[in-house]
Design a protein around this motif. Structure first.
Motif, PDB file in Angstrom:
ATOM      1  N   MET A   1      14.487 -14.882  -7.484  1.00 26.38           N
ATOM      2  CA  MET A   1      15.558 -14.657  -6.518  1.00 26.38           C
ATOM      3  C   MET A   1      16.929 -14.855  -7.159  1.00 26.38           C
ATOM      4  SD  MET A   1      16.473 -16.624  -2.948  1.00 26.38           S
ATOM      5  CE  MET A   1      17.236 -18.004  -3.809  1.00 26.38           C
ATOM      6  N   TRP A   2      17.082 -15.972  -7.871  1.00 29.18           N
ATOM      7  CA  TRP A   2      18.369 -16.251  -8.490  1.00 29.18           C
ATOM      8  C   TRP A   2      18.652 -15.328  -9.676  1.00 29.18           C
ATOM      9  CZ3 TRP A   2      22.475 -18.410  -6.676  1.00 29.18           C
ATOM     10  CH2 TRP A   2      22.349 -19.319  -5.620  1.00 29.18           C
ATOM     11  N   THR A   3      17.607 -14.825 -10.311  1.00 29.45           N
ATOM     12  CA  THR A   3      17.819 -13.824 -11.366  1.00 29.45           C
ATOM     13  C   THR A   3      18.484 -12.587 -10.777  1.00 29.45           C
ATOM     14  OG1 THR A   3      15.962 -14.560 -12.726  1.00 29.45           O
ATOM     15  CG2 THR A   3      16.672 -12.282 -13.008  1.00 29.45           C
ATOM     16  N   GLY A   4      18.002 -12.138  -9.617  1.00 29.96           N
ATOM     17  CA  GLY A   4      18.622 -10.991  -8.962  1.00 29.96           C
ATOM     18  C   GLY A   4      20.058 -11.259  -8.569  1.00 29.96           C
TER      19      GLY A   4
ATOM     20  N   LEU B   1      35.679 -13.758 -19.271  1.00 30.92           N
ATOM     21  CA  LEU B   1      35.253 -15.163 -19.282  1.00 30.92           C
ATOM     22  C   LEU B   1      34.555 -15.592 -17.997  1.00 30.92           C
ATOM     23  CD1 LEU B   1      38.119 -17.170 -21.054  1.00 30.92           C
ATOM     24  CD2 LEU B   1      35.770 -16.832 -21.822  1.00 30.92           C
ATOM     25  N   GLY B   2      34.855 -14.895 -16.903  1.00 33.51           N
ATOM     26  CA  GLY B   2      34.283 -15.262 -15.608  1.00 33.51           C
ATOM     27  C   GLY B   2      32.763 -15.309 -15.569  1.00 33.51           C
ATOM     28  N   PRO B   3      32.064 -14.364 -16.247  1.00 32.53           N
ATOM     29  CA  PRO B   3      30.599 -14.375 -16.164  1.00 32.53           C
ATOM     30  C   PRO B   3      29.922 -15.479 -16.970  1.00 32.53           C
ATOM     31  CG  PRO B   3      31.442 -12.188 -16.764  1.00 32.53           C
ATOM     32  CD  PRO B   3      32.558 -13.155 -16.924  1.00 32.53           C
ATOM     33  N   LEU B   4      30.654 -16.209 -17.822  1.00 25.10           N
ATOM     34  CA  LEU B   4      30.024 -17.145 -18.757  1.00 25.10           C
ATOM     35  C   LEU B   4      29.100 -18.155 -18.094  1.00 25.10           C
ATOM     36  CD1 LEU B   4      29.632 -18.144 -21.629  1.00 25.10           C
ATOM     37  CD2 LEU B   4      31.712 -19.541 -21.368  1.00 25.10           C
ATOM     38  N   PRO B   5      29.537 -18.895 -17.057  1.00 24.53           N
ATOM     39  CA  PRO B   5      28.605 -19.862 -16.457  1.00 24.53           C
ATOM     40  C   PRO B   5      27.376 -19.195 -15.856  1.00 24.53           C
ATOM     41  CG  PRO B   5      30.738 -19.870 -15.304  1.00 24.53           C
ATOM     42  CD  PRO B   5      30.858 -18.931 -16.445  1.00 24.53           C
ATOM     43  N   LEU B   6      27.541 -17.961 -15.388  1.00 23.19           N
ATOM     44  CA  LEU B   6      26.410 -17.240 -14.789  1.00 23.19           C
ATOM     45  C   LEU B   6      25.418 -16.790 -15.853  1.00 23.19           C
ATOM     46  CD1 LEU B   6      28.431 -15.031 -12.259  1.00 23.19           C
ATOM     47  CD2 LEU B   6      27.484 -17.313 -11.914  1.00 23.19           C
ATOM     48  N   THR B   7      25.926 -16.291 -16.984  1.00 20.07           N
ATOM     49  CA  THR B   7      25.018 -15.847 -18.049  1.00 20.07           C
ATOM     50  C   THR B   7      24.265 -17.020 -18.660  1.00 20.07           C
ATOM     51  OG1 THR B   7      26.757 -15.962 -19.760  1.00 20.07           O
ATOM     52  CG2 THR B   7      26.484 -13.863 -18.602  1.00 20.07           C
ATOM     53  N   LEU B   8      24.930 -18.181 -18.743  1.00 20.02           N
ATOM     54  CA  LEU B   8      24.272 -19.367 -19.292  1.00 20.02           C
ATOM     55  C   LEU B   8      23.156 -19.867 -18.369  1.00 20.02           C
ATOM     56  CD1 LEU B   8      27.360 -21.339 -20.658  1.00 20.02           C
ATOM     57  CD2 LEU B   8      25.640 -20.115 -21.982  1.00 20.02           C
ATOM     58  N   ALA B   9      23.322 -19.645 -17.056  1.00 17.73           N
ATOM     59  CA  ALA B   9      22.313 -20.099 -16.099  1.00 17.73           C
ATOM     60  C   ALA B   9      21.149 -19.115 -15.970  1.00 17.73           C
ATOM     61  CB  ALA B   9      22.959 -20.309 -14.728  1.00 17.73           C
ATOM     62  N   LEU B  10      21.378 -17.848 -16.298  1.00 18.41           N
ATOM     63  CA  LEU B  10      20.379 -16.801 -16.050  1.00 18.41           C
ATOM     64  C   LEU B  10      19.004 -17.066 -16.673  1.00 18.41           C
ATOM     65  CD1 LEU B  10      19.760 -14.016 -14.822  1.00 18.41           C
ATOM     66  CD2 LEU B  10      20.621 -12.986 -16.941  1.00 18.41           C
TER      67      LEU B  10
ATOM     68  N   THR C   1      22.352 -11.652 -11.825  1.00 21.01           N
ATOM     69  CA  THR C   1      22.596 -10.413 -12.566  1.00 21.01           C
ATOM     70  C   THR C   1      23.569  -9.504 -11.819  1.00 21.01           C
ATOM     71  OG1 THR C   1      20.543  -9.527 -11.622  1.00 21.01           O
ATOM     72  CG2 THR C   1      20.435 -10.385 -13.851  1.00 21.01           C
ATOM     73  N   VAL C   2      23.508  -9.493 -10.487  1.00 23.05           N
ATOM     74  CA  VAL C   2      24.464  -8.714  -9.699  1.00 23.05           C
ATOM     75  C   VAL C   2      25.878  -9.264  -9.889  1.00 23.05           C
ATOM     76  CG1 VAL C   2      25.238  -8.196  -7.357  1.00 23.05           C
ATOM     77  CG2 VAL C   2      22.858  -7.834  -7.984  1.00 23.05           C
ATOM     78  N   LEU C   3      26.031 -10.579  -9.776  1.00 21.03           N
ATOM     79  CA  LEU C   3      27.362 -11.196  -9.935  1.00 21.03           C
ATOM     80  C   LEU C   3      27.903 -10.988 -11.346  1.00 21.03           C
ATOM     81  CD1 LEU C   3      26.842 -14.549  -7.988  1.00 21.03           C
ATOM     82  CD2 LEU C   3      28.141 -12.536  -7.253  1.00 21.03           C
ATOM     83  N   ILE C   4      27.041 -11.125 -12.343  1.00 18.88           N
ATOM     84  CA  ILE C   4      27.473 -10.945 -13.730  1.00 18.88           C
ATOM     85  C   ILE C   4      28.017  -9.542 -13.948  1.00 18.88           C
ATOM     86  CG2 ILE C   4      26.626 -10.707 -16.114  1.00 18.88           C
ATOM     87  CD1 ILE C   4      24.661 -13.028 -15.436  1.00 18.88           C
ATOM     88  N   ASN C   5      27.278  -8.547 -13.499  1.00 18.65           N
ATOM     89  CA  ASN C   5      27.714  -7.171 -13.736  1.00 18.65           C
ATOM     90  C   ASN C   5      28.909  -6.800 -12.880  1.00 18.65           C
ATOM     91  OD1 ASN C   5      27.145  -5.061 -15.492  1.00 18.65           O
ATOM     92  ND2 ASN C   5      26.161  -3.863 -13.900  1.00 18.65           N
ATOM     93  N   LEU C   6      28.989  -7.340 -11.672  1.00 21.62           N
ATOM     94  CA  LEU C   6      30.146  -7.089 -10.813  1.00 21.62           C
ATOM     95  C   LEU C   6      31.429  -7.543 -11.491  1.00 21.62           C
ATOM     96  CD1 LEU C   6      30.928  -6.181  -7.857  1.00 21.62           C
ATOM     97  CD2 LEU C   6      30.880  -8.598  -7.275  1.00 21.62           C
ATOM     98  N   ILE C   7      31.388  -8.761 -12.064  1.00 16.69           N
ATOM     99  CA  ILE C   7      32.578  -9.309 -12.721  1.00 16.69           C
ATOM    100  C   ILE C   7      32.837  -8.614 -14.053  1.00 16.69           C
ATOM    101  CG2 ILE C   7      33.623 -11.400 -13.679  1.00 16.69           C
ATOM    102  CD1 ILE C   7      31.868 -13.002 -11.701  1.00 16.69           C
ATOM    103  N   MET C   8      31.781  -8.428 -14.832  1.00 13.99           N
ATOM    104  CA  MET C   8      31.934  -7.878 -16.169  1.00 13.99           C
ATOM    105  C   MET C   8      32.455  -6.442 -16.145  1.00 13.99           C
ATOM    106  SD  MET C   8      29.132  -8.256 -19.248  1.00 13.99           S
ATOM    107  CE  MET C   8      29.106 -10.030 -19.122  1.00 13.99           C
TER     108      MET C   8
END
Length: 402
Positions: free
Chosen positions: A311-314, A296-305, A317-324
């Motif tokens: 810059m923010w895409t990079g 569930l942690g990546p949800l707000p990040l995936t919605l913003a992607l 995507t790093v934070l999403i995969n780190l958590i996932m």
């Protein structure tokens, strides 16, 4: 996290074996990752659409998934410590065939051989990681995963540095990595008897030692269904990046193939860090907490992607995969605790079946990309982490089941 060894004796942790297993996993997944890393080259050379690219992924994933549960079930009854060596032989032949493939059909046959090699490698390697772990199961599976994830991350780099300038035929040169892996796996196979004896000597005399699960059938079935669903949604989102992330970056931000491959490398490297971190934390704070955070942690990040600039895409995507990626070791160990006598089968299912389902997802996403554009695919995939709410139905496991 409470110990799983109530008599106080912890089986020996074989660090050298775990490191070597991680290295062979790195080599195995590096060779696999060369397939999606070369998609931009294959797309241009063979005039492929996204649907055909998705079909390549599906062929590889299906070939790599169908045999894994079967191999795992067989090796549960008849341990085969040298079976991963045979798997590497299939991967070797697949890489050579892919390097010299002259048609789309030949490409599909080559990636199928690589998939079969993976299906033979994972179940027995997973068992060896389980036995070599001693009392540090999360650390062991995390280390094993780091190897695989790091290998997957290196594929795009090598594709950009070697395959892109030298062409498709240079793929066959990477077959030498399979020979290196085979020699390492022969050494590990020789250690199997000792490692197994150390592991079972440290186990308690509970039901888990004697090959029967300590949990009710309903608990086992519900747990495995939920874990499979969580793994599928995680893999489906991951496949959207492995297969289409470079195209997304090229389409939206007009990056070169080389720059897009480097960003894919950074994304996949975060997965390696997440796998190890999740495994270590799972030993300390519990598997279910890690699973909840990861799904569930990546949800707000995936919605913003989909709305982020380059810059923010990079960053996202790093934070999403780190958590996932942090959940994989915990999901795998959770399943092993449900069925402690079926380690090979569990390894086959969670490395095989779920990645096969991820391959099917890639084929579907490819069709969506052709019809509606690759950016639409990432908008739709941003909602996939909502499936993490299924973790609510995971049964709680006792530290010392009876």
């Amino acid at each position: 996290m409470a110990s799983s060894f109530p008599d106080g004796r912890r089986p020996k942790t074989h660090i050298a074996v775990l490191v070597t297993l991680g290295l062979t996993h790195l080599l195995n997944d590096l060779m696999q990752s060369l397939i999606p890393a070369t998609y931009p080259i294959l797309k241009q050379s063979y005039m492929l659409d996204f649907a055909r690219i998705g079909l390549i992924t599906m062929t590889f994933q299906i070939a790599g998934s169908l045999l894994q549960p079967v191999v795992g079930a067989i090796t549960d009854k008849y341990p085969a410590p040298y079976s991963p060596v045979a798997g590497m032989a299939f991967t070797l032949s697949g890489l050579i065939c892919l390097g010299f493939a002259q048609s789309y059909t030949a490409i599909l046959a080559a990636v199928a051989l690589i998939g079969i090699g993976s299906s033979i490698f994972h179940p027995e390697a997973t068992r060896m990681a389980r036995y070599a772990a001693g009392g540090r199961q999360g650390f062991a599976q995390g280390l094993f995963q780091v190897g695989g994830q790091a290998g997957g991350a290196l594929g795009p780099v090598l594709a950009a540095l070697v395959i892109l300038p030298l062409g498709q035929m240079s793929l066959s040169a990477f077959a030498i990595l399979a020979l290196v892996a085979m020699s390492l796996l022969i050494w590990i196979g020789k250690k199997q008897k000792q490692i197994s004896a150390d592991f079972f000597a440290g186990r308690s005399s509970s039901a888990t030692t004697h090959g029967t699960s300590a949990y009710a059938p309903t608990t086992i079935v519900v747990g495995l269904i939920v874990l499979t669903a969580l793994m599928f949604t995680k893999n489906a989102y991951g496949e959207s990046f492995r297969s289409f992330y470079t195209f997304y970056l090229i389409s939206k931000f007009k990056l070169s193939i080389f720059s897009a491959q480097m960003m894919l490398f950074i994304f996949l490297l975060a997965s390696a860090a997440g796998a190890l971190l999740g495994g270590i934390l799972g030993d300390r704070i519990g598997r279910q907490r890690i699973i909840w955070i990861s799904v569930l942690g990546p949800l707000p990040l995936t919605l913003a992607l989909p709305y982020a600039d380059l810059m923010w895409t990079g960053i996202l995507t790093v934070l999403i995969n780190l958590i996932m990626a942090s959940a994989f070791a915990s999901i795998l160990i959770y399943a092993m605790e449900l069925l402690p006598n079926r380690i090979g089968l569990i390894g086959g299912v969670f490395y095989g079946l779920n990645f096969g389902l991820g391959g099917i997802a890639a084929a579907l996403l490819g069709n969506l990309a052709d019809s509606y554009g690759v950016e639409t695919v990432y908008f739709l995939c941003s909602f996939l982490p909502l499936a993490g709410l299924l973790a609510w139905f995971l049964p709680r496991l006792n530290p010392h089941p009876h």
